[in-house]
Scaffold this motif. Structure first.
Motif, PDB file in Angstrom:
ATOM      1  N   ILE A  33      28.199  21.736  -6.243  1.00  0.00           N
ATOM      2  CA  ILE A  33      27.240  22.846  -6.293  1.00  0.00           C
ATOM      3  C   ILE A  33      27.323  23.565  -7.635  1.00  0.00           C
ATOM      4  CG2 ILE A  33      26.684  25.100  -5.294  1.00  0.00           C
ATOM      5  CD1 ILE A  33      27.499  24.000  -2.587  1.00  0.00           C
ATOM      6  N   PHE A  34      28.550  23.791  -8.114  1.00  0.00           N
ATOM      7  CA  PHE A  34      28.727  24.489  -9.396  1.00  0.00           C
ATOM      8  C   PHE A  34      28.116  23.682 -10.542  1.00  0.00           C
ATOM      9  CE2 PHE A  34      31.321  25.232 -13.230  1.00  0.00           C
ATOM     10  CZ  PHE A  34      31.060  26.574 -13.421  1.00  0.00           C
ATOM     11  N   ALA A  35      28.361  22.359 -10.541  1.00  0.00           N
ATOM     12  CA  ALA A  35      27.808  21.517 -11.600  1.00  0.00           C
ATOM     13  C   ALA A  35      26.278  21.513 -11.560  1.00  0.00           C
ATOM     14  CB  ALA A  35      28.352  20.087 -11.467  1.00  0.00           C
ATOM     15  N   ALA A  36      25.709  21.427 -10.352  1.00  0.00           N
ATOM     16  CA  ALA A  36      24.249  21.424 -10.227  1.00  0.00           C
ATOM     17  C   ALA A  36      23.666  22.764 -10.670  1.00  0.00           C
ATOM     18  CB  ALA A  36      23.856  21.123  -8.780  1.00  0.00           C
ATOM     19  N   GLN A  37      24.321  23.853 -10.268  1.00  0.00           N
ATOM     20  CA  GLN A  37      23.835  25.173 -10.668  1.00  0.00           C
ATOM     21  C   GLN A  37      23.909  25.358 -12.182  1.00  0.00           C
ATOM     22  OE1 GLN A  37      26.289  27.775  -8.250  1.00  0.00           O
ATOM     23  NE2 GLN A  37      24.591  28.184  -6.866  1.00  0.00           N
ATOM     24  N   MET A  38      25.029  24.935 -12.777  1.00  0.00           N
ATOM     25  CA  MET A  38      25.180  25.096 -14.224  1.00  0.00           C
ATOM     26  C   MET A  38      24.165  24.246 -14.981  1.00  0.00           C
ATOM     27  SD  MET A  38      27.275  27.430 -14.787  1.00  0.00           S
ATOM     28  CE  MET A  38      27.241  27.202 -16.573  1.00  0.00           C
ATOM     29  N   LEU A  39      23.852  23.054 -14.464  1.00  0.00           N
ATOM     30  CA  LEU A  39      22.836  22.223 -15.106  1.00  0.00           C
ATOM     31  C   LEU A  39      21.486  22.926 -15.090  1.00  0.00           C
ATOM     32  CD1 LEU A  39      21.937  19.564 -16.395  1.00  0.00           C
ATOM     33  CD2 LEU A  39      21.623  18.628 -14.082  1.00  0.00           C
ATOM     34  N   VAL A  40      21.122  23.470 -13.927  1.00  0.00           N
ATOM     35  CA  VAL A  40      19.847  24.188 -13.820  1.00  0.00           C
ATOM     36  C   VAL A  40      19.854  25.429 -14.715  1.00  0.00           C
ATOM     37  CG1 VAL A  40      18.341  25.468 -12.265  1.00  0.00           C
ATOM     38  CG2 VAL A  40      19.381  23.330 -11.504  1.00  0.00           C
ATOM     39  N   ILE A  41      20.977  26.162 -14.702  1.00  0.00           N
ATOM     40  CA  ILE A  41      21.075  27.374 -15.518  1.00  0.00           C
ATOM     41  C   ILE A  41      20.944  27.041 -16.994  1.00  0.00           C
ATOM     42  CG2 ILE A  41      22.670  29.181 -16.284  1.00  0.00           C
ATOM     43  CD1 ILE A  41      23.743  29.216 -13.393  1.00  0.00           C
ATOM     44  N   MET A  42      21.631  25.978 -17.439  1.00  0.00           N
ATOM     45  CA  MET A  42      21.564  25.596 -18.851  1.00  0.00           C
ATOM     46  C   MET A  42      20.140  25.200 -19.241  1.00  0.00           C
ATOM     47  SD  MET A  42      25.133  23.474 -19.362  1.00  0.00           S
ATOM     48  CE  MET A  42      24.710  23.057 -21.062  1.00  0.00           C
ATOM     49  N   LEU A  43      19.473  24.442 -18.372  1.00  0.00           N
ATOM     50  CA  LEU A  43      18.098  24.047 -18.675  1.00  0.00           C
ATOM     51  C   LEU A  43      17.183  25.274 -18.764  1.00  0.00           C
ATOM     52  CD1 LEU A  43      17.701  20.859 -16.430  1.00  0.00           C
ATOM     53  CD2 LEU A  43      17.958  20.946 -18.911  1.00  0.00           C
ATOM     54  N   VAL A  44      17.377  26.219 -17.830  1.00  0.00           N
ATOM     55  CA  VAL A  44      16.543  27.425 -17.832  1.00  0.00           C
ATOM     56  C   VAL A  44      16.820  28.275 -19.076  1.00  0.00           C
ATOM     57  CG1 VAL A  44      16.095  29.606 -16.649  1.00  0.00           C
ATOM     58  CG2 VAL A  44      16.269  27.490 -15.337  1.00  0.00           C
ATOM     59  N   VAL A  45      18.112  28.458 -19.390  1.00  0.00           N
ATOM     60  CA  VAL A  45      18.470  29.283 -20.554  1.00  0.00           C
ATOM     61  C   VAL A  45      17.976  28.646 -21.844  1.00  0.00           C
ATOM     62  CG1 VAL A  45      20.412  30.152 -21.917  1.00  0.00           C
ATOM     63  CG2 VAL A  45      20.437  30.384 -19.442  1.00  0.00           C
ATOM     64  N   ILE A  46      18.162  27.327 -21.969  1.00  0.00           N
ATOM     65  CA  ILE A  46      17.681  26.638 -23.175  1.00  0.00           C
ATOM     66  C   ILE A  46      16.161  26.734 -23.272  1.00  0.00           C
ATOM     67  CG2 ILE A  46      17.453  24.371 -24.258  1.00  0.00           C
ATOM     68  CD1 ILE A  46      20.226  23.698 -23.180  1.00  0.00           C
ATOM     69  N   GLY A  47      15.485  26.533 -22.137  1.00  0.00           N
ATOM     70  CA  GLY A  47      14.026  26.643 -22.140  1.00  0.00           C
ATOM     71  C   GLY A  47      13.552  28.030 -22.542  1.00  0.00           C
ATOM     72  N   LEU A  48      14.221  29.064 -22.001  1.00  0.00           N
ATOM     73  CA  LEU A  48      13.847  30.431 -22.356  1.00  0.00           C
ATOM     74  C   LEU A  48      14.150  30.716 -23.825  1.00  0.00           C
ATOM     75  CD1 LEU A  48      15.045  32.435 -19.215  1.00  0.00           C
ATOM     76  CD2 LEU A  48      12.705  31.921 -19.892  1.00  0.00           C
ATOM     77  N   ALA A  49      15.274  30.177 -24.327  1.00  0.00           N
ATOM     78  CA  ALA A  49      15.618  30.398 -25.734  1.00  0.00           C
ATOM     79  C   ALA A  49      14.579  29.762 -26.654  1.00  0.00           C
ATOM     80  CB  ALA A  49      17.009  29.842 -26.021  1.00  0.00           C
ATOM     81  N   VAL A  50      14.178  28.529 -26.320  1.00  0.00           N
ATOM     82  CA  VAL A  50      13.165  27.846 -27.136  1.00  0.00           C
ATOM     83  C   VAL A  50      11.838  28.596 -27.073  1.00  0.00           C
ATOM     84  CG1 VAL A  50      11.818  25.724 -27.356  1.00  0.00           C
ATOM     85  CG2 VAL A  50      14.277  25.591 -26.946  1.00  0.00           C
TER      86      VAL A  50
END
Length: 344
Positions: A33-50
């Protein structure tokens, strides 16, 4: 009593392969669950940063385009500029004038003033004076102000070209611009702030996810999905294979679990209802109902039912090394009259 046996006709390797050990089987459910959440969080944060970077870049571009347009239009309507272009020595008058404007730090890279035949009379590089302007002038010669991105002596730039009139006659043009290299430098200056905010968001979301994963890890005893499935299968089979009746009650003395033998002896439904059973919902001897309601510990206590004789043992249940709510199990064996009582 449970019988243990092995199939001696199968080779040892096949028997070993058939065993499914009850362990945490690699990654726990919490880690997954932690790995899946962190993957989603990283994608969202990177997307928002871009997206933020692109938005900021567009805001800066619009601001610089407005700046160069304002300067071009202002100079084009400046009587000093129009009179100098109409005179005989425009370079001597206008070059120092534009140099002063560039030195004021307006955030622009060049101001090029030219004659109607596209000959430069001002330029940041004095060697370009008198040479032909490299951008397009068709619209300016037609009396229109316009923006463009063009390649000039300083590289690609965003510029605004405005016509200059003197007493109704076109006497020249003003081109003000900023190079894309300068714009990219401004864009890059925004990166530290964007990266800092993104890193803080990632750390906050990661900490929240980690905290939730710790809770899940404690709740699932560190087992992975397959381990939990085997754990349920093993305990379910063990629960229903014993010859004793087993009833578990929660701290509110609510029946939450029982096995098939308990269902047979006490007349419970074959399947435990989703919400469990209240003691007043079941037809059991009143003495047994009282015992379960009080939670009193006892061992081999005899209770008489309508068609059964029940030997009851009751006590609190505790799960070692797990932070789970304690439940009170009630174990009993019983028989119908004229039959030997089952031994627990």
């Amino acid at each position: 009593m449970t019988d243990h046996f092995t199939d001696q006709t199968r080779p040892p390797s096949a028997r070993a392969a058939a065993l499914a050990p009850l362990n945490s089987d690699g990654w726990s459910l919490a880690v997954v669950i932690f790995a899946a959440q962190m993957l989603v969080i990283m994608l969202v944060v990177i997307g928002l940063a871009v997206a933020t970077y692109k938005h900021q870049a567009q805001v800066i571009l619009d601001d610089k385009q407005a700046t160069v347009a304002t300067i071009s239009i202002t100079l084009a309507n400046d009587p000093f500029v129009s009179e100098a272009l109409a005179g005989t020595q425009p370079t001597e008058e206008l070059q120092p004038y534009t140099d002063k404007i560039l030195d004021r730090g307006q955030g622009i890279d060049f101001i090029t003033i030219m004659t109607p035949d596209e000959r430069r009379v001002t330029h940041p590089n004095p060697q370009q004076l008198g040479k032909k302007y490299s951008g397009s002038t068709k619209q300016a010669l037609a009396g229109q102000t316009y923006n463009e991105v063009a390649l000039g002596t300083l590289g690609l730039s965003v510029r605004t070209i405005a016509p200059v009139f003197h007493e109704g006659t076109l006497v020249g043009m003003v081109a003000t611009g900023i190079t894309l290299e300068s714009l990219e430098s401004i864009y890059r200056s925004e990166l530290p702030q964007i990266l800092t905010v993104s890193a803080l968001a990632l750390l906050l979301a990661g900490f929240s996810s980690w905290s939730f994963s710790r809770y899940v890890n404690q709740a699932t005893l560190g087992f992975g999905p397959h381990g939990l499935r085997r754990l349920y299968a093993f305990y379910f089979s063990a629960l229903h294979s014993v010859r004793e009746g087993l009833v578990l009650l929660d701290r509110q003395h609510h029946i939450v679990l029982y096995n098939q033998e308990a269902a047979r002896l006490l007349g419970f439904p074959e399947q435990v209802p989703p919400n469990g059973l209240d003691l007043d919902q079941v037809q059991i001897p009143e003495t047994l109902r009282t015992l379960m309601a009080t939670g009193r510990s006892c061992k081999d206590e005899i209770h008489l039912g309508t068609h059964t004789v029940l030997s009851i043992s009751q006590g609190p249940a505790r799960l070692t090394n797990a932070r789970l709510p304690a439940v009170a199990p009630c174990r009993f064996a019983g028989s119908a009259p004229n039959r030997s009582p089952a031994r627990s």
